[in-house]
Scaffold this motif. Structure first.
Motif, mmCIF file in Angstrom:
data_model
loop_
_atom_site.group_PDB
_atom_site.id
_atom_site.type_symbol
_atom_site.label_atom_id
_atom_site.label_comp_id
_atom_site.label_asym_id
_atom_site.label_seq_id
_atom_site.Cartn_x
_atom_site.Cartn_y
_atom_site.Cartn_z
ATOM 1 N N GLN A 21 -27.236 20.362 38.756
ATOM 2 C CA GLN A 21 -27.971 19.879 39.924
ATOM 3 C C GLN A 21 -29.048 18.883 39.531
ATOM 4 N N ALA A 22 -29.387 18.020 40.487
ATOM 5 C CA ALA A 22 -30.483 17.075 40.303
ATOM 6 C C ALA A 22 -31.807 17.790 40.554
ATOM 7 N N TRP A 23 -32.830 17.356 39.835
ATOM 8 C CA TRP A 23 -34.165 17.909 40.008
ATOM 9 C C TRP A 23 -35.043 16.919 40.775
ATOM 10 N N SER A 24 -36.190 17.386 41.182
ATOM 11 C CA SER A 24 -37.110 16.535 41.945
ATOM 12 C C SER A 24 -37.915 15.606 41.057
ATOM 13 N N VAL A 25 -37.792 15.775 39.741
ATOM 14 C CA VAL A 25 -38.554 14.955 38.790
ATOM 15 C C VAL A 25 -37.598 14.393 37.754
ATOM 16 N N ALA A 26 -38.063 13.419 37.006
ATOM 17 C CA ALA A 26 -37.263 12.821 35.946
ATOM 18 C C ALA A 26 -37.034 13.829 34.817
ATOM 19 N N PRO A 27 -36.045 13.595 33.966
ATOM 20 C CA PRO A 27 -35.786 14.525 32.860
ATOM 21 C C PRO A 27 -37.021 14.783 32.006
ATOM 22 N N GLY A 28 -37.259 16.069 31.733
ATOM 23 C CA GLY A 28 -38.354 16.466 30.861
ATOM 24 C C GLY A 28 -39.720 16.501 31.504
ATOM 25 N N GLU A 29 -39.808 16.270 32.809
ATOM 26 C CA GLU A 29 -41.109 16.269 33.485
ATOM 27 C C GLU A 29 -41.419 17.644 34.078
ATOM 28 N N MET A 30 -42.694 18.001 34.095
ATOM 29 C CA MET A 30 -43.133 19.238 34.734
ATOM 30 C C MET A 30 -43.127 19.046 36.249
ATOM 31 N N THR A 31 -42.659 20.042 36.960
ATOM 32 C CA THR A 31 -42.564 19.956 38.416
ATOM 33 C C THR A 31 -43.868 20.395 39.078
ATOM 34 N N ASP A 32 -43.980 20.130 40.383
ATOM 35 C CA ASP A 32 -45.144 20.626 41.127
ATOM 36 C C ASP A 32 -45.182 22.150 41.108
ATOM 37 N N HIS A 33 -44.018 22.763 41.261
ATOM 38 C CA HIS A 33 -43.947 24.224 41.185
ATOM 39 C C HIS A 33 -44.369 24.701 39.792
ATOM 40 N N GLY A 34 -43.939 23.967 38.767
ATOM 41 C CA GLY A 34 -44.336 24.324 37.413
ATOM 42 C C GLY A 34 -45.831 24.225 37.205
ATOM 43 N N ILE A 83 -43.054 24.785 33.817
ATOM 44 C CA ILE A 83 -41.626 24.605 34.107
ATOM 45 C C ILE A 83 -41.301 23.111 34.184
ATOM 46 N N ARG A 84 -40.264 22.732 33.457
ATOM 47 C CA ARG A 84 -39.847 21.326 33.430
ATOM 48 C C ARG A 84 -38.365 21.226 33.779
ATOM 49 N N SER A 85 -37.935 20.014 34.076
ATOM 50 C CA SER A 85 -36.510 19.740 34.240
ATOM 51 C C SER A 85 -35.855 19.644 32.866
ATOM 52 N N PRO A 86 -34.516 19.718 32.795
ATOM 53 C CA PRO A 86 -33.849 19.482 31.509
ATOM 54 C C PRO A 86 -34.249 18.131 30.937
ATOM 55 N N THR A 87 -34.271 18.028 29.627
ATOM 56 C CA THR A 87 -34.775 16.816 28.983
ATOM 57 C C THR A 87 -33.765 15.674 28.994
ATOM 58 N N VAL A 88 -32.543 15.920 29.463
ATOM 59 C CA VAL A 88 -31.548 14.852 29.623
ATOM 60 C C VAL A 88 -31.062 14.850 31.071
ATOM 61 N N SER A 89 -30.404 13.783 31.466
ATOM 62 C CA SER A 89 -29.959 13.609 32.852
ATOM 63 C C SER A 89 -28.849 14.602 33.210
ATOM 64 N N PRO A 90 -28.626 14.831 34.520
ATOM 65 C CA PRO A 90 -27.507 15.699 34.921
ATOM 66 C C PRO A 90 -26.168 15.193 34.383
#
Length: 393
Positions: A56-69, A37-44
């Motif tokens: 919404q804002a994510w906990s990681v930069a655009p396109g990065e895999m999250t800890d949950h992912g 699971i990653r954040s969207p590849t572009v900014s909010p």
């Protein structure tokens, strides 16, 4: 009695492939897996500009895999490993030495998330060992995307013809419903202007060419991106109430809107000429590996290598659907190439000496992704028969 061919092969032979007879021996396997699971590849801000709705804002930069992912991916890799082995076979140093001789994990170098995915596979497919993931030292690896360095040559006229056929065979009721639903959630007035804006999802989808590579423009591009981003947000555990979607309605809404993403794939990524030009090197490398031929595109593969892991993207999975003549869908996951989805190519030898290749698809349901939970592979695995040759000539 299954003969002991090597410690790593025993790991896979003793696994949960209950449909095989005792006389069948699994000789080689390729795992092609999507990243987690990653954040969207572009900014909010860019998401809002494209769709007309605040994201919404994510906990990681655009396109990065999250800890949950990462947690969900680790659960998937462990479940895949468990499917092939019910015993911890890599505990002794001797077994780990065999693993390092017999397994190769190769990730797409282009993104941090795919390199991370390769590292998770290396650690969890062989727990307790020091198997390492590798990736290209160059910015682009044509194995995963031959357009990235212009290695993939495409017949533009042929692609345009295939695109016209794809438009004529698009499942319109489902894809139209997806765009209408997304329009209502994201930008209800997006099509009100006389000159339709980029936020109007009913704009005609066309092909444009940039740096000799094709890409789509139009409603299905924005709609597909938005639909996938909603699914990723839900899988990450983020609420979708800001979009006017009640918690209990999310699975049904996602099932509806993800048809826009599937349509986007149908209109370009699953076109034979596009798949061949972009990912033909990957298909031929898989064929070569399963046919005991040299695999020049992937370093480190030896005659003793029996397990190959490729950590890539949904685009790679979609291309393999086309190039090997298979397809699939899930009843509990509206994205056919969702995060962590794995396509396995298994080479089996029969008692009479003949061989065949069987394809299996492993996936996590929408809720399993959201809970970072291992799938019940015994119930969810799909076995496929490729319509196109797998063994190299």
């Amino acid at each position: 009695m299954i003969r002991r061919i090597s410690s790593l092969l025993v790991l896979f032979v003793l696994g949960g492939c209950a449909s095989q007879t005792q006389e069948d021996t699994l000789e080689k396997v390729v795992f092609l897996g999507r990243h987690g699971i990653r954040s969207p590849t572009v900014s909010p801000q860019e998401m809002q500009r494209r769709t007309g709705h605040a994201w919404q804002a994510w906990s990681v930069a655009p396109g990065e895999m999250t800890d949950h992912g990462t947690d969900a991916l680790r659960a998937m890799v462990r479940a895949v490993r468990e499917n092939y082995s019910q015993t911890a076979l890599f505990q002794s140093p001797q077994s780990c030495q065999a693993v390092e001789r017999e397994a190769v994990v190769w990730a797409d170098t282009a993104d941090h998330r795919t390199r991370q995915t390769g590292e998770v596979w290396a650690k969890d497919i062989a727990p307790g060992c020091s198997l390492q993931a590798g990736w290209a030292s160059t910015p682009v690896d044509p194995l995963f995307n031959a357009f990235g360095n212009r290695a993939g040559k495409i017949d533009s006229a042929l692609l345009e013809r295939e695109f016209e056929v794809a438009k004529a065979t698009l499942p319109e009721p489902a894809s139209d419903a997806a765009l209408k639903t997304l329009q209502a959630f994201l930008a209800p007035n997006g099509c009100a202007a006389k000159s339709a804006s980029s936020q109007c999802l009913t704009t005609r989808t066309t092909i444009e060419w940039k740096k000799e590579a094709p890409r789509l423009q139009g409603g299905f591009v924005t709609g597909g991106m938005a639909a996938e981003s909603l699914l990723l947000a839900y899988a990450e555990g983020l609420p979708l109430t800001d979009f006017g979607i009640a918690e209990q309605d999310v699975p049904h809404v996602l099932e509806t809107v993800m048809q826009a993403h599937e349509a986007e794939n149908h209109l370009l990524r699953r076109l034979p000429e596009y798949a061949r030009a972009r990912n033909g090197m990957m298909a031929e490398s898989i064929r070569a590996f399963l046919s005991d031929q040299p695999v020049n595109a992937i370093p480190g593969i030896l005659p003793s290598t029996t397990v190959l892991v490729l950590a890539g993207h949904d685009t790679n999975l979609t291309a393999m659907m086309t190039l090997f003549g298979v397809g699939w869908s899930f009843s509990d996951q509206p994205d056919s190439t969702a995060p962590n989805t794995v396509l396995a190519f298994e080479r089996w030898r029969h008692s009479d000496g003949t061989r065949d290749v069987r394809l299996r698809v492993f996936h996590q349901s929408l809720e399993e992704l959201r809970e970072a939970r291992a799938p019940d592979i015994g119930k969810s695995v799909i076995t496929l028969s490729p319509a196109r040759p797998v063994f190299a000539p």
